[in-house]
Design a protein around this motif. Sequence first.
Motif, mmCIF file in Angstrom:
data_model
loop_
_atom_site.group_PDB
_atom_site.id
_atom_site.type_symbol
_atom_site.label_atom_id
_atom_site.label_comp_id
_atom_site.label_asym_id
_atom_site.label_seq_id
_atom_site.Cartn_x
_atom_site.Cartn_y
_atom_site.Cartn_z
ATOM 1 N N LEU A 137 0.810 -1.211 0.000
ATOM 2 C CA LEU A 137 0.000 0.000 0.000
ATOM 3 C C LEU A 137 0.847 1.267 0.000
ATOM 4 C CD1 LEU A 137 -2.871 -0.947 2.476
ATOM 5 C CD2 LEU A 137 -3.021 -0.677 -0.011
ATOM 6 N N ASP A 138 2.004 1.221 0.643
ATOM 7 C CA ASP A 138 2.832 2.421 0.707
ATOM 8 C C ASP A 138 3.825 2.548 -0.451
ATOM 9 O OD1 ASP A 138 4.440 0.355 1.590
ATOM 10 O OD2 ASP A 138 5.172 1.415 3.360
ATOM 11 N N ASP A 139 3.764 1.633 -1.426
ATOM 12 C CA ASP A 139 4.602 1.771 -2.625
ATOM 13 C C ASP A 139 4.141 2.990 -3.420
ATOM 14 O OD1 ASP A 139 6.013 -0.509 -1.988
ATOM 15 O OD2 ASP A 139 5.012 -1.778 -3.490
ATOM 16 N N ARG A 140 5.101 3.785 -3.830
ATOM 17 C CA ARG A 140 4.775 4.950 -4.668
ATOM 18 C C ARG A 140 4.588 4.478 -6.107
ATOM 19 N NH1 ARG A 140 5.764 9.467 -1.590
ATOM 20 N NH2 ARG A 140 7.070 9.087 0.234
ATOM 21 N N MET A 141 3.615 5.075 -6.782
ATOM 22 C CA MET A 141 3.353 4.630 -8.157
ATOM 23 C C MET A 141 4.557 4.884 -9.051
ATOM 24 S SD MET A 141 0.575 7.126 -9.884
ATOM 25 C CE MET A 141 0.866 8.860 -10.082
ATOM 26 N N ASP A 194 0.010 24.131 -7.534
ATOM 27 C CA ASP A 194 0.749 25.318 -7.068
ATOM 28 C C ASP A 194 2.208 25.284 -7.518
ATOM 29 O OD1 ASP A 194 -1.604 26.178 -5.772
ATOM 30 O OD2 ASP A 194 -1.082 25.033 -3.965
ATOM 31 N N GLY A 195 2.434 24.799 -8.732
ATOM 32 C CA GLY A 195 3.774 24.764 -9.305
ATOM 33 C C GLY A 195 4.669 23.651 -8.785
ATOM 34 N N ILE A 196 4.144 22.784 -7.928
ATOM 35 C CA ILE A 196 4.934 21.693 -7.351
ATOM 36 C C ILE A 196 4.402 20.363 -7.875
ATOM 37 C CG2 ILE A 196 5.638 20.544 -5.215
ATOM 38 C CD1 ILE A 196 5.096 23.268 -3.792
ATOM 39 N N ASP A 197 5.289 19.547 -8.444
ATOM 40 C CA ASP A 197 4.898 18.225 -8.929
ATOM 41 C C ASP A 197 4.916 17.257 -7.749
ATOM 42 O OD1 ASP A 197 4.424 15.831 -10.177
ATOM 43 O OD2 ASP A 197 5.908 16.119 -11.748
ATOM 44 N N ARG A 198 3.727 16.842 -7.331
ATOM 45 C CA ARG A 198 3.574 15.943 -6.192
ATOM 46 C C ARG A 198 3.324 14.496 -6.623
ATOM 47 N NH1 ARG A 198 1.409 20.974 -4.539
ATOM 48 N NH2 ARG A 198 2.081 21.583 -2.460
ATOM 49 N N THR A 199 3.493 14.227 -7.892
ATOM 50 C CA THR A 199 3.228 12.878 -8.408
ATOM 51 C C THR A 199 4.019 11.827 -7.647
ATOM 52 O OG1 THR A 199 2.885 13.872 -10.593
ATOM 53 C CG2 THR A 199 3.144 11.494 -10.507
ATOM 54 N N GLY A 200 5.253 12.113 -7.311
ATOM 55 C CA GLY A 200 6.109 11.156 -6.622
ATOM 56 C C GLY A 200 5.647 10.797 -5.223
ATOM 57 N N GLN A 201 4.702 11.556 -4.676
ATOM 58 C CA GLN A 201 4.166 11.263 -3.345
ATOM 59 C C GLN A 201 3.015 10.249 -3.385
ATOM 60 O OE1 GLN A 201 2.914 14.989 -1.629
ATOM 61 N NE2 GLN A 201 4.855 15.984 -2.091
ATOM 62 N N ILE A 202 2.419 10.046 -4.558
ATOM 63 C CA ILE A 202 1.203 9.232 -4.661
ATOM 64 C C ILE A 202 1.538 7.752 -4.504
ATOM 65 C CG2 ILE A 202 -0.730 8.556 -6.144
ATOM 66 C CD1 ILE A 202 -0.524 11.362 -7.405
ATOM 67 N N THR A 203 0.856 7.120 -3.549
ATOM 68 C CA THR A 203 1.061 5.697 -3.257
ATOM 69 C C THR A 203 -0.130 4.872 -3.755
ATOM 70 O OG1 THR A 203 -0.042 5.817 -1.113
ATOM 71 C CG2 THR A 203 2.347 6.268 -1.152
ATOM 72 N N VAL A 204 0.038 3.566 -3.701
ATOM 73 C CA VAL A 204 -1.060 2.660 -4.037
ATOM 74 C C VAL A 204 -2.251 2.950 -3.122
ATOM 75 C CG1 VAL A 204 -1.771 0.226 -4.024
ATOM 76 C CG2 VAL A 204 0.459 0.875 -4.972
ATOM 77 N N LEU A 222 -6.144 3.768 -4.163
ATOM 78 C CA LEU A 222 -7.255 2.939 -3.695
ATOM 79 C C LEU A 222 -8.274 3.719 -2.864
ATOM 80 C CD1 LEU A 222 -5.388 -0.324 -2.652
ATOM 81 C CD2 LEU A 222 -7.156 -0.134 -4.417
ATOM 82 N N SER A 223 -7.796 4.663 -2.073
ATOM 83 C CA SER A 223 -8.682 5.398 -1.161
ATOM 84 C C SER A 223 -9.156 6.732 -1.734
ATOM 85 C CB SER A 223 -7.972 5.635 0.178
ATOM 86 O OG SER A 223 -6.816 6.439 -0.009
ATOM 87 N N ALA A 253 -1.310 9.323 4.884
ATOM 88 C CA ALA A 253 -1.952 8.097 5.363
ATOM 89 C C ALA A 253 -2.113 8.184 6.875
ATOM 90 C CB ALA A 253 -1.117 6.880 4.985
ATOM 91 N N GLY A 254 -3.233 7.715 7.365
ATOM 92 C CA GLY A 254 -3.463 7.694 8.796
ATOM 93 C C GLY A 254 -3.947 9.014 9.372
ATOM 94 N N SER A 255 -4.010 10.055 8.561
ATOM 95 C CA SER A 255 -4.491 11.344 9.044
ATOM 96 C C SER A 255 -5.979 11.236 9.376
ATOM 97 C CB SER A 255 -4.269 12.418 7.982
ATOM 98 O OG SER A 255 -4.874 13.631 8.362
ATOM 99 N N ALA A 256 -6.382 11.831 10.479
ATOM 100 C CA ALA A 256 -7.776 11.745 10.921
ATOM 101 C C ALA A 256 -8.726 12.474 9.977
ATOM 102 C CB ALA A 256 -7.910 12.315 12.326
#
Length: 190
Positions: A3-7, A23-33, A37-38, A90-93
């Motif tokens: 689940l925590d593997d980054r795409m 906002d000018g920042i590429d966050r693609t590398g943060q996205i996990t499986v 899924l969620s 992940a895990g944030s309320a």
Amino acid sequence: LNLDDRMTQVLPSEITAGLHVLDGIDRTGQITVEHLLSHTSGLADYFDEAPNGQQSAQARLLAGEDSPMPFDEVLRAVRSMKPHFPPQPAGSAKRKARYADTNYQLLGAILETVASQPLHELFDRMILAPLGMEATSSYPHPPRGGRSPEPDASVWAKDVVLNPSGALTFQKADGGIISTVADQLRFMRA
């Protein structure tokens, strides 16, 4: 696959580069499986949303146009749309979530990459065959039982009869399964 593997660890950069620029920042590398899924990736929904000045694939389908979108076109559309929010921790309320068919398209690509097998064969081997679903398949591939992959009945959205054969061809992981009532009952009993 975890689940925590980054795409970006699984898929090549031709697929992932620039999918989530906010906002000018590429966050693609943060996205996990797990994000995919969620539906907490924040990615735009290629099916329900549209680049500026265009109609969404869903709007075109509801207007009677069969609107197939190959995967490369999905990626191009998503890159041209603004993500809704950064990938949520992940895990944030109080994680934000927003449904996006894009997430399933990317999950399908991940599964094909990891399994080194087309998604329709993977679905058949791991889900449909073990459940004895002989008349269910990923469109346009015929089911094991030899039936036609074409739906036996019209596909409706409110009062509109849809002609989604081209669109279904490319909706492998986000809605391209055709099944019979008999197979559905068999599945529910399994």
